[in-house]
Scaffold this motif. Structure first.
Motif, PDB file in Angstrom:
ATOM      1  N   GLY A 207      42.908  54.482  64.047  1.00 48.63           N
ATOM      2  CA  GLY A 207      43.401  54.385  62.680  1.00 48.63           C
ATOM      3  C   GLY A 207      43.422  55.809  62.165  1.00 48.63           C
ATOM      4  N   CYS A 208      43.839  56.019  60.928  1.00 47.02           N
ATOM      5  CA  CYS A 208      43.909  57.389  60.423  1.00 47.02           C
ATOM      6  C   CYS A 208      42.572  58.112  60.528  1.00 47.02           C
ATOM      7  N   SER A 209      41.476  57.346  60.464  1.00 49.07           N
ATOM      8  CA  SER A 209      40.158  57.995  60.470  1.00 49.07           C
ATOM      9  C   SER A 209      39.578  58.110  61.867  1.00 49.07           C
TER      10      SER A 209
ATOM     11  N   ASN B 148      44.048  53.859  49.011  1.00 46.40           N
ATOM     12  CA  ASN B 148      45.494  54.097  48.934  1.00 46.40           C
ATOM     13  C   ASN B 148      46.011  54.708  50.227  1.00 46.40           C
ATOM     14  N   CYS B 149      47.309  54.780  50.324  1.00 45.31           N
ATOM     15  CA  CYS B 149      47.961  55.482  51.420  1.00 45.31           C
ATOM     16  C   CYS B 149      49.246  56.058  50.851  1.00 45.31           C
ATOM     17  N   PRO B 150      49.133  57.180  50.110  1.00 48.96           N
ATOM     18  CA  PRO B 150      50.310  57.728  49.440  1.00 48.96           C
ATOM     19  C   PRO B 150      51.491  57.912  50.401  1.00 48.96           C
TER      20      PRO B 150
ATOM     21  N   GLY C 174      45.501  63.480  48.582  1.00 49.32           N
ATOM     22  CA  GLY C 174      45.279  62.332  47.714  1.00 49.32           C
ATOM     23  C   GLY C 174      44.837  61.075  48.430  1.00 49.32           C
ATOM     24  N   CYS C 175      44.639  61.152  49.744  1.00 44.11           N
ATOM     25  CA  CYS C 175      44.250  59.954  50.503  1.00 44.11           C
ATOM     26  C   CYS C 175      42.780  59.623  50.258  1.00 44.11           C
ATOM     27  N   GLY C 176      42.506  58.337  50.110  1.00 40.93           N
ATOM     28  CA  GLY C 176      41.147  57.886  49.820  1.00 40.93           C
ATOM     29  C   GLY C 176      40.142  58.158  50.926  1.00 40.93           C
TER      30      GLY C 176
HETATM   31  S1  SF4 Z   1      48.851  58.024  56.376  1.00 38.63           S
HETATM   32 FE1  SF4 Z   1      47.925  57.051  54.603  1.00 38.63          FE
HETATM   33  S2  SF4 Z   1      45.852  56.451  55.258  1.00 38.63           S
HETATM   34 FE2  SF4 Z   1      46.626  57.932  56.716  1.00 38.63          FE
HETATM   35  S3  SF4 Z   1      45.891  59.906  55.990  1.00 38.63           S
HETATM   36 FE3  SF4 Z   1      47.937  59.658  55.168  1.00 38.63          FE
HETATM   37  S4  SF4 Z   1      47.618  58.721  53.182  1.00 38.63           S
HETATM   38 FE4  SF4 Z   1      45.707  58.483  54.313  1.00 38.63          FE
END
Ligand code: SF4
Ligand code: TPP
Lengths: 356, 266
Positions: B67-69, B229-231, B37-39
């Motif tokens: 970062g997450c990406s 978002n960041c579920p 569900g992460c954007g």
């Molecule tokens: S921590 Fe948050 S931003 Fe990172 S992958 Fe999971 S939901 Fe996405």
């Protein structure tokens, strides 16, 4: 060969970088290196390269990262405080195996310090400076001519080993005017093919290229470290450079680099006039360090005297190289003070008297 | 199959077994590490669709900082550089200046772009670097486990604002897109979302414009904020996270264009 020119050290380095095929320069003003930035700002754009005055040294080093990842010759220049700010970026560059040239025109520290010349950043440049196990090749010029010569050499070594190369110089060498001759240098002939890894877009849908220093698994990270360490051993084998003057019959050998080697040479001449058999050993590469040569000299000389413009940094490496074989003394001035030939001479005299 | 026109786009009436969607070829077919569900995943897909449709795959270099990406290069089948935390636009500047004809984008989180990298953000845009900045604003530090971000709304609980963000001591949420929009170097600034199919279509349109501007060499920097978002960090289900976005967050981070080029594409 081109004709003799009278130039400041910083300008000679800047001019050499353009002649070596510099394509992207990114920098931030700081004394005593600003002539480099100014010279390149004036001349680089009309001679085929991009010039950006960055918002900080942090930005500058990361711009270098980007341009280097695109496979072009790129550099930045700074002095102490700015070099400190660049450390994270240099660590990334080292791990991503990107070739680039970094110039540190050292000034007195710590802290904001002084704009007078110093060699206080030896540890930072030679031992790493940033986080993790990495090395940069470190070149230490001691004349305006070498400021130019080491620029070509630096770019060539950076390309050959895909490693950041540091020119570790100081405010005195950067500001002094001397004659310099720029060698004939064929940019095309010296070009390294980076097309197997550089990020230039996937032309003809070739495999994608990624520039990164991220390895999530410990084993993969260790493997990358092993690759780096192997490269460093290779460099230690192939790229040691030094100058040895009057050392063949010397009882006392001064070991010094850059500016302090210039002054020490004068002191050695004065000592010889007094009948003291003194010699000078000058590492031109601080990494790789001329360990074998120093070991060899320690079998022949009675004593070594390391002279630096700091509280004693390279002396640690000399002592490691000599490994207790003979005594290694130290003389240094700090905070921007350049030792005089007579001060060094007095140290030589004291050491030679101790011997008798 | 009959054809009909909706929203000015040519559509086909579908049969039950028709393929309605396919992963773009340049989105590598491996499991994504993003939480369900992460954007991020949706933005990745839209981004690659746009690059494919504009035939820019062979010309593009992407920059993903920490970062997450950070692992975006596992998924995006284009040349990429991974940048230090906060320095993506400096890296982008370095590349763009030596290869002005290449397509360059950054893909940054809010901690990256609006905290540690604020100086780079402002000065890159102030120089009008002709790049596309994609800004994923999820109001939290995802990768490091849910700490407060510069964009976190007042009163919101995170692991470093356990009683809710106190603006007195922790500052106010930063509307960095509005801030940078006043810079002459900012060419196109827009705030988008990925909560609904419609929002995703709008984001795609915005991204497409931004890349066209870049390739036309127009103006300056294009800045595409995605309020995402960041579920996991928010401790919500994906659905709850979308509802929170729709019901509260978009009131503060209003969606839509903030700055459009005078002669821009409609
Ligand atoms: S921590 Fe948050 S931003 Fe990172 S992958 Fe999971 S939901 Fe996405
Ligand atoms: C210099 C430095 N400081 C801190 C970190 C740790 N760190 C990694 S990612 C991150 C924040 C990520 O948040 P954001 O940019 O909002 O991206 P998200 O993970 O939410 O997508 C931090 C603080 C780092 N890698 N480098």
């Amino acid at each position: 060969m081109s004709k003799k020119l009278l130039m400041k050290g910083n300008e000679a380095l800047a001019e050499a970088s353009i002649r070596a095929g510099l394509k992207g320069y990114y920098g931030y003003p700081i004394t005593p290196q600003s002539e480099l930035l100014e010279y390149l700002g004036q001349h680089l754009p009309s001679r085929g390269g991009a010039f950006v005055q960055a918002e900080s040294e942090v930005a500058a080093i990361n711009m270098v990262y980007g341009a280097s990842g695109a496979g072009v010759r790129t550099m930045t220049s700074t002095s102490g405080p700015g070099y400190s700010l660049m450390q994270e970026g240099i660590s990334y560059i080292a791990c991503a195996e990107l070739p680039c040239l970094l110039v540190n025109v050292m000034r007195g520290g710590p802290g904001l310090g002084t704009i007078q010349p110093s060699q206080g950043d030896y540890f930072q440049a030679v031992k790493g400076g940033g986080h993790g196990d990495y090395k940069c090749i470190v070149l230490a010029p001691n004349s305006v001519q070498e400021m130019a010569d080491f620029t070509y050499l630096g770019f060539d070594l950076a390309d050959t080993y895909r490693i950041p190369v540091v020119i570790l110089t100081d405010g005195a060498l950067g500001q002094m005017m001397e004659t310099v001759v720029f060698p004939d240098y064929d940019i095309e002939a010296n070009k390294t093919d980076h097309s197997s890894w550089a990020t230039t877009g996937r032309k003809n849908m070739r495999k994608k290229h990624v520039v990164t220093s991220l390895y999530l698994k410990a084993e993969e990270m260790e493997n990358m470290n092993l690759i780096l360490q192997k490269k460093y051993r290779e460099i230690e084998k192939n790229e040691v450079r030094f100058e040895s003057i009057f050392t063949e019959d010397a009882d006392i050998i001064i070991v010094a680099f850059g500016m302090s080697a210039r002054v020490s040479f004068k002191a050695v001449e004065l000592a010889r006039k007094k009948g003291i058999k003194a010699g000078l050993f000058r590492p031109k590469t601080l990494f790789p360090f001329p360990i074998n040569e120093l070991q060899h000299l320690s079998n022949q000389a009675d004593k070594m005297l390391v002279v630096e413009m700091n509280a004693g940094q390279m002396v640690e490496d000399v002592r490691l190289a000599v490994n207790g074989n003979i005594s290694v003394e130290f003389y240094g001035r700090m905070g921007g003070v350049i030792p005089s030939p007579n001060e060094i001479l007095n140290n030589i005299i004291n050491l030679s008297e101790l011997k008798e | 199959m009959s054809e009909l026109i909706s929203e000015g786009v040519q559509c086909k009436l579908l049969n039950s077994m028709d393929k309605v969607w396919d992963r773009p070829d340049s989105l590598i077919d491996v499991p994504l590490h993003y939480c369900p569900g992460c954007g991020h995943s949706v933005v990745h897909r839209v981004l690659m669709e746009v690059l494919e449709e504009l035939e820019l795959i062979e010309n593009t270099i992407g920059i993903a900082p920490v970062g997450c990406s950070v692992l975006a290069y596992f998924y995006l089948d284009i040349d990429m550089q991974e940048a230090a935390h906060g320095r993506a636009t400096a890296v982008a500047t370095g590349i763009k200046r030596v290869m002005p004809n290449k397509t360059i984008f950054t893909y940054q989180g809010d901690g990256d772009l609006a905290a540690i990298g604020t100086a780079e953000t402002i000065h890159t845009i102030n120089r009008g670097e002709n790049i596309v900045m994609i800004f994923i604003n999820n109001g939290i530090y995802g990768m490091t486990g849910g700490q407060m971000a510069p964009t976190t709304l007042p009163g919101v609980r995170t692991s470093t604002s356990v009683d809710g963000r106190d603006v007195e001591s922790q500052g106010h949420p930063l509307k960095i897109a509005d801030m940078i929009s006043i810079l002459p170097g900012a060419y196109y600034v827009t705030r988008q979302a990925v909560t609904t199919a419609k929002a995703v279509r709008k984001l795609k349109k915005a991204l497409k414009k931004a890349f066209i501007y870049q390739m036309n060499g127009e103006g300056g920097t294009s800045f595409i904020e995605v309020v995402s978002n960041c579920p996991s960090g928010w401790k919500m289900t994906p659905l709850e996270s979308n509802e929170w976005l729709e019901n509260d967050i978009f009131d503060f981070y209003e969606l839509g264009d903030i700055k459009v080029p005078k002669k821009g594409i409609k």
